[in-house]
Design an enzyme around this catalytic site. Structure first.
Site, PDB file in Angstrom:
ATOM      1  N   GLY A  44       0.820  -1.215   0.000  1.00 35.72           N
ATOM      2  CA  GLY A  44       0.000   0.000   0.000  1.00 35.72           C
ATOM      3  C   GLY A  44       0.848   1.256   0.000  1.00 35.72           C
ATOM      4  N   GLY A  45       0.574   2.125   0.996  1.00 31.33           N
ATOM      5  CA  GLY A  45       1.274   3.405   1.095  1.00 31.33           C
ATOM      6  C   GLY A  45       2.779   3.231   1.129  1.00 31.33           C
ATOM      7  N   GLY A  69      14.792   8.936 -36.279  1.00 27.88           N
ATOM      8  CA  GLY A  69      14.368   9.652 -35.073  1.00 27.88           C
ATOM      9  C   GLY A  69      15.238   9.284 -33.885  1.00 27.88           C
ATOM     10  N   ALA A  70      15.693   8.029 -33.843  1.00 25.28           N
ATOM     11  CA  ALA A  70      16.506   7.600 -32.708  1.00 25.28           C
ATOM     12  C   ALA A  70      17.818   8.387 -32.657  1.00 25.28           C
ATOM     13  CB  ALA A  70      16.775   6.107 -32.795  1.00 25.28           C
TER      14      ALA A  70
END
Ligand SMILES: CC(=O)SCCNC(=O)CCNC(=O)[C@H](O)C(C)(C)COP(=O)(O)OP(=O)(O)OC[C@H]1O[C@@H](n2cnc3c(N)ncnc32)[C@H](O)[C@@H]1OP(=O)(O)O
Length: 527
Positions: free
Chosen positions: A182-183, A417-418
């Site tokens: 959890g937390g 693009g790389a």
């Protein structure tokens, strides 16, 4: 109940009071009971105090609020008020530099977080931020203390808020040493680095019982959130080790490479490795044929001081390597494609991994060295539908935003693009170098010829011969190693054997670099 009620001495003179204090301290040091300590050991875990002793320089720990107790009532809590309230907080030193620490004591309420426990953590976090020193949390806690209800939940809120405030100001390191539910799992996710230990530590939002009830899936605690799962599959953890001793020794090593805060530079170290050491072996390590794989890790080991490097996320998204390392004693962050894993392509996870690393280095004044050998982004329906556009943009954004010194080196291929994303000159690299084996292009020659000469190839009497001739032409025109250098898009083509010296000289020049971004509240990075 007062402290004095529980101490052996009833004396009220000064010496008696001091004796009382020592008796109380001994009680605090021992913890709740031998039975609880044995139970902790039986699970293969150290106690919180043993962990702090391993993390910090010997005898340097100063505890804050050891006598704190909760004031909660109900569910029998009135009768159970152990000192520390289940978390040990304070500061000490690592290699002589101040470090703040908090450590859950699982022996007390399973290390679960109540109101007093939380405010102790809040105090130590505030101190760390004000002192400008790193914060290490040694986590071994069962999440919110169920008996304290919303007060416990509010306690977590205060931690998350401070984690976020401290982000990019002081290094925050989370060491997971027990079941963290959890937390207890969210605070680490907000910090810079997460360490885990195999078999004894787990992280999950909801445990196996809840998973079974909601989805019907059967899984063990380790299968759901153990160290290997988070180190290899989810990427939640950056480092995983077999035992607590090794884990805490590696936390010390990491701290030796980080500045205390964002106003300082990382500590320099003495290096016996000559700056001008040639790397003749590099030509053998990297095959000239762009399709042949090799281990980029070996290239990095050859370049850096005596192999001094600490790889982050070593087993997650292995097609990219991110590592802290030293060059002539100065810390750098190296980002490198790994041709032996998925040919070194950029995909969703590699982009996320590298983006977070670039961001961390930029926040803590660590210069970036990028080593490129990348065929492009990974094509595919999964990647497109998984959002490669926004994940790839995270890496682009991180580089474009980085004001630390930035050097990139193209070893072999850098396509499309790389190439742009991996710290090309056009997005702000300060210096860009290439080996004479480099091939910078929009795509590989085969693919390029198929697109731009499609007609000629289709209409030729011998299409295969035409294709081969067009590939040759494209290579000769556009893919020779000096094409980018002639256009000023790489600053120099260098002899691979001289790479170490070139990087060290360039970093020395860039040490005084100053760059500002436009004033703004904060950017809006792709998520
Ligand atoms: C926002 C949030 O954090 S929500 C999450 C709330 N937390 C949880 O749901 C976790 C509940 N706890 C558990 O699932 C288990 O205790 C685990 C997995 C953490 C640990 O399991 P084990 O190692 O077997 O330890 P065990 O269950 O015996 O717990 C140790 C002690 O801590 C106590 N304890 C465990 N969790 C909590 C809790 N959340 N609050 C208060 N006490 C707790 C247990 O009652 C036990 O006390 P005892 O020694 O007096 O009997």
């Amino acid at each position: 109940m007062t402290l004095l009620d529980e101490t052996p001495s009833g004396a009220h003179d000064a010496r008696g009071r001091v004796a009382e204090l020592h008796a109380i301290r001994e009680q605090v040091r021992r913890g709740p009971s031998d039975r609880a300590t044995e139970a902790q050991k039986a699970k293969g875990k150290l106690t919180a105090r043993e962990r702090i002793a391993l993390l910090l320089d010997e005898g340097s720990f100063n505890e804050v609020e050891p006598l704190r107790r909760h004031r909660a009532t109900g569910f029998g809590l009135e009768a159970k008020k152990p000192y520390t309230d289940g978390v040990i907080t304070g500061w000490g030193t690592v290699e002589g530099r101040t470090v703040f620490v908090y450590a859950h004591d699982f022996r007390i309420f399973g290390g679960a977080l109540g109101e007093a426990h939380a405010t102790k953590i809040h105090k130590i976090m505030d101190m760390a931020i004000q002192a400008g020193a790193p914060l290490v949390s040694l986590n071994d806690g069962a999440g919110a203390r169920i008996q304290e209800g919303v007060s416990a939940l509010a306690g977590y809120g205060g931690i998350f808020q401070r984690n976020t405030k401290a982000s990019g100001v002081i290094p925050q390191i989370s060491v997971m040493l027990g079941p963290c539910a959890g937390g207890a799992a969210y605070s680490p996710a907000l910090t810079d680095f997460v360490f885990m230990v195999r078999d004894t530590s787990q992280m999950f939002i909801t445990g196996p019982d809840v998973v079974r009830a909601v989805t019907g899936e059967e899984i063990t605690q380790n299968g759901l959130g153990g160290a290997d799962v988070h180190a290899e599959t989810s990427g939640v953890c950056h480092f995983a080790y077999d035992d607590e001793e090794t884990c805490l020794a590696e936390v010390r090593y990491l701290l030796s490479m980080l500045p205390s805060n964002n106003r300082e530079n990382p500590p320099a170290a003495e290096s016996d490795d000559p700056a001008e050491r040639r790397g003749d072996v590099l030509l053998d390590l990297v095959p000239a044929d762009g399709n042949r794989p090799y281990d980029m890790r070996k290239v990095i080991e050859e370049l850096v001081d005596d192999g001094d490097m600490l790889e982050v996320h070593e087993r997650w998204a292995t097609n990219i390597i991110v590592t802290l390392a030293r060059l002539d004693g100065q810390v750098v962050g190296i980002i490198a494609n790994q041709p032996q894993s998925l040919a070194g392509v950029l995909d969703i996870e590699a982009s996320e991994k590298a983006a977070r690393f670039v961001q961390m280095c930029d926040a803590f004044n660590i210069p970036l060295v990028t080593l490129l050998d990348v065929p492009g982004f990974l094509p595919g329906v999964d990647q497109e539908h998984g959002g490669i556009i926004r994940h790839g943009a995270k890496l682009l954004y991180a580089y474009c935003n980085a004001t630390v010194p930035r050097i990139s080196l193209i070893l072999r291929k850098a396509y499309g693009g790389a190439y742009i994303v991996m710290d090309s000159q056009s997005i702000g690299a300060d210096l860009t170098y290439a080996w004479p084996t480099n091939e910078i292009a929009v795509m590989g020659a085969e693919g390029a010829a198929n697109v731009i000469f499609r007609k000629q190839i289709a209409e030729a009497d011998d299409p295969e011969a035409m294709r081969a001739s067009m590939v040759k032409e494209y290579k000769a025109e556009l893919m020779h190693p000096y094409y980018a250098a002639e256009r000023g898009l790489v600053d120099d083509v260098i002899d691979p054997a001289e790479t170490r010296e070139v990087l060290i000289r360039s970093l020395a020049m860039l040490r005084t670099k100053h760059a500002d971004l436009p004033s703004r509240k904060h950017g809006n990075p792709p998520q």
